[in-house]
Design an enzyme around this catalytic site. Structure first.
Site, PDB file in Angstrom:
ATOM      1  N   THR A 179     -55.094  47.461  15.815  1.00 39.39           N
ATOM      2  CA  THR A 179     -56.358  46.915  15.280  1.00 39.39           C
ATOM      3  C   THR A 179     -57.579  47.300  16.098  1.00 39.39           C
ATOM      4  O   THR A 179     -58.619  46.665  15.983  1.00 39.39           O
ATOM      5  CB  THR A 179     -56.281  45.373  15.198  1.00 39.39           C
ATOM      6  OG1 THR A 179     -56.030  44.842  16.507  1.00 39.39           O
ATOM      7  CG2 THR A 179     -55.180  44.923  14.240  1.00 39.39           C
ATOM      8  N   TYR A 223     -60.963  44.261  22.212  1.00 38.43           N
ATOM      9  CA  TYR A 223     -61.332  44.859  20.930  1.00 38.43           C
ATOM     10  C   TYR A 223     -62.459  44.064  20.275  1.00 38.43           C
ATOM     11  O   TYR A 223     -62.258  42.952  19.772  1.00 38.43           O
ATOM     12  CB  TYR A 223     -60.122  44.900  19.983  1.00 38.43           C
ATOM     13  CG  TYR A 223     -58.960  45.738  20.469  1.00 38.43           C
ATOM     14  CD1 TYR A 223     -59.060  46.558  21.601  1.00 38.43           C
ATOM     15  CD2 TYR A 223     -57.743  45.714  19.809  1.00 38.43           C
ATOM     16  CE1 TYR A 223     -57.985  47.320  22.043  1.00 38.43           C
ATOM     17  CE2 TYR A 223     -56.664  46.479  20.242  1.00 38.43           C
ATOM     18  CZ  TYR A 223     -56.793  47.273  21.358  1.00 38.43           C
ATOM     19  OH  TYR A 223     -55.727  48.018  21.783  1.00 38.43           O
ATOM     20  N   GLN A 243     -46.960  49.323  26.909  1.00 39.36           N
ATOM     21  CA  GLN A 243     -47.704  49.946  25.814  1.00 39.36           C
ATOM     22  C   GLN A 243     -48.451  51.163  26.366  1.00 39.36           C
ATOM     23  O   GLN A 243     -49.244  51.043  27.296  1.00 39.36           O
ATOM     24  CB  GLN A 243     -48.692  48.956  25.196  1.00 39.36           C
ATOM     25  CG  GLN A 243     -49.391  49.506  23.968  1.00 39.36           C
ATOM     26  CD  GLN A 243     -50.304  48.494  23.295  1.00 39.36           C
ATOM     27  OE1 GLN A 243     -51.491  48.760  23.113  1.00 39.36           O
ATOM     28  NE2 GLN A 243     -49.778  47.348  22.912  1.00 39.36           N
TER      29      GLN A 243
END
Length: 277
Positions: free
Chosen positions: A19, A53, A163
Site C-alpha cells: 500500500t 506511508y 521484508q
C-alpha cells in the site's frame, strides 16, 4: 492460494497487497478502497502498510477498507526506526492501531535499522506481544550482518519475516542473506516485486511474457511465487491491475522458463550491498 509458513507454523498467503503511496490523494481514494476490498474478496488477505506511508494516511485507508472484515485480514505494519525505542514503540503501535481501527496487528516490523539498539527494539516488540497488541514481530531491510547481530539478541531469533527489496532485477540477497534466512526458516516478504512497474517495460521480459501467454507483471510475480518461503506484496490502487496480479497465481513457470529468466536476469555472482527503495 499458495501459502508460506511462518516460523511458529502459522500459514499466510504467498501473495498479498502492498500500500505504499496509497491513501495520499483524495481523488483516488474510492478506487483504492474498491481495490483493497476486491483483493479481500479474491483471497489476498495479507495487507502490508507502515506508519511512514503518507504519515498514517495509508493506515487510515486500510482501516476504512477492512471495517467489518478485520478477522479476514493478516495485517502488517511497520514502525519508524526513530520510534523503535522501548517506550516510543508502544506509542507508535497505539497510533497505528487507532488509524487502522483495530485492537491488534498480526505482524509488526522494524522498518529499517536506525540508532536504537536492536535489543531495546525487541524488548519493546515482546512487550507489545505480551499485551496482545501484536501477534508476531519481524524486521525489514536488515542485511546479513544486521540479522546475525539480531540473532544474538534475546528474542531476536523469534522474528517472523524479513521484508526486503526482492524481484527479478534485484537478486543480490540470493548470494548470502536469502540462504541464511532459509536455513533458519525465516520467510522473505518481497516488496516492490514489479520494481515499481519498471519491469513491465523491460523489453526482454515483455517478449518472454508474450511467448508465455502472460503479462510482464504476472511473470515477475510468478517467479517469486515459484520460490519457497517468499511472500510477494505488489502494490496497486486499481482493480484492473489487481486482477492482473491475482492472475499470476494461475501460472506455474516451468524449469525451462525459470532458466530463461535466469539468463535475462542473472543471479548474483558475489556479495552485494543490500538494496532498498
Amino acid at each position: 492460494m499458495k501459502q508460506v509458513t511462518l516460523p511458529d507454523g502459522e500459514r499466510v498467503p504467498a501473495l498479498g497487497m502492498g500500500t505504499w503511496n496509497m491513501g495520499d490523494d483524495r481523488a483516488t481514494r474510492a478506487e483504492e478502497l474498491a481495490t483493497l476490498r476486491l483483493g479481500l474478496d479474491l483471497g489476498l488477505r495479507l495487507i502490508d502498510t507502515a506508519e511512514m506511508y503518507g504519515e498514517g494516511l495509508s493506515e487510515q485507508l486500510i482501516g476504512e477498507a477492512i471495517a467489518g472484515r478485520r478477522d479476514e485480514v493478516f495485517l502488517v505494519s511497520k514502525v519508524y526506526p526513530h520510534n523503535a525505542g522501548y517506550h516510543d514503540i508502544a506509542q507508535a503501535c497505539e497510533r497505528s492501531l487507532r488509524r487502522l481501527g483495530t485492537d491488534r496487528l498480526d505482524l509488526y516490523l522494524l522498518h529499517w535499522r536506525g540508532g536504537v539498539p536492536l535489543e531495546e527494539t525487541v524488548e519493546g516488540l515482546q512487550a507489545l506481544q505480551r499485551e496482545g497488541k501484536i501477534r508476531h514481530y519481524g524486521v525489514s531491510n536488515l542485511d546479513l550482518s544486521d540479522m546475525e547481530e539480531l540473532w544474538n539478541v534475546p528474542g531476536g531469533n523469534e522474528v517472523a519475516v524479513n521484508q526486503l527489496l526482492y524481484n527479478l532485477s534485484r537478486r543480490g540477497i540470493e548470494w548470502d542473506l536469502l540462504p541464511w534466512l532459509q536455513e533458519r526458516r525465516v520467510p522473505v516478504m518481497a516488496y516492490s516485486p514489479i520494481e515499481q512497474a519498471r519491469l513491465v517495460r523491460h523489453p526482454k521480459l515483455v517478449r518472454f511474457a508474450q511467448e508465455c501467454g502472460m503479462t510482464p507483471a504476472q511473470v515477475a510475480l510468478a517467479w517469486l511465487l515459484a520460490r519457497d518461503g517468499v511472500i510477494a506484496i505488489p502494490k496497486t490502487g486499481h482493480r484492473e491491475r489487481l486482477r492482473e496480479n491475482f492472475g499470476a497465481l494461475s501460472h506455474t513457470l516451468t524449469a525451462e522458463q525459470l532458466a530463461t529468466l535466469d539468463s535475462i536476469f542473472p543471479p548474483p555472482k558475489g556479495p552485494h550491498a543490500l538494496e532498498m527503495l
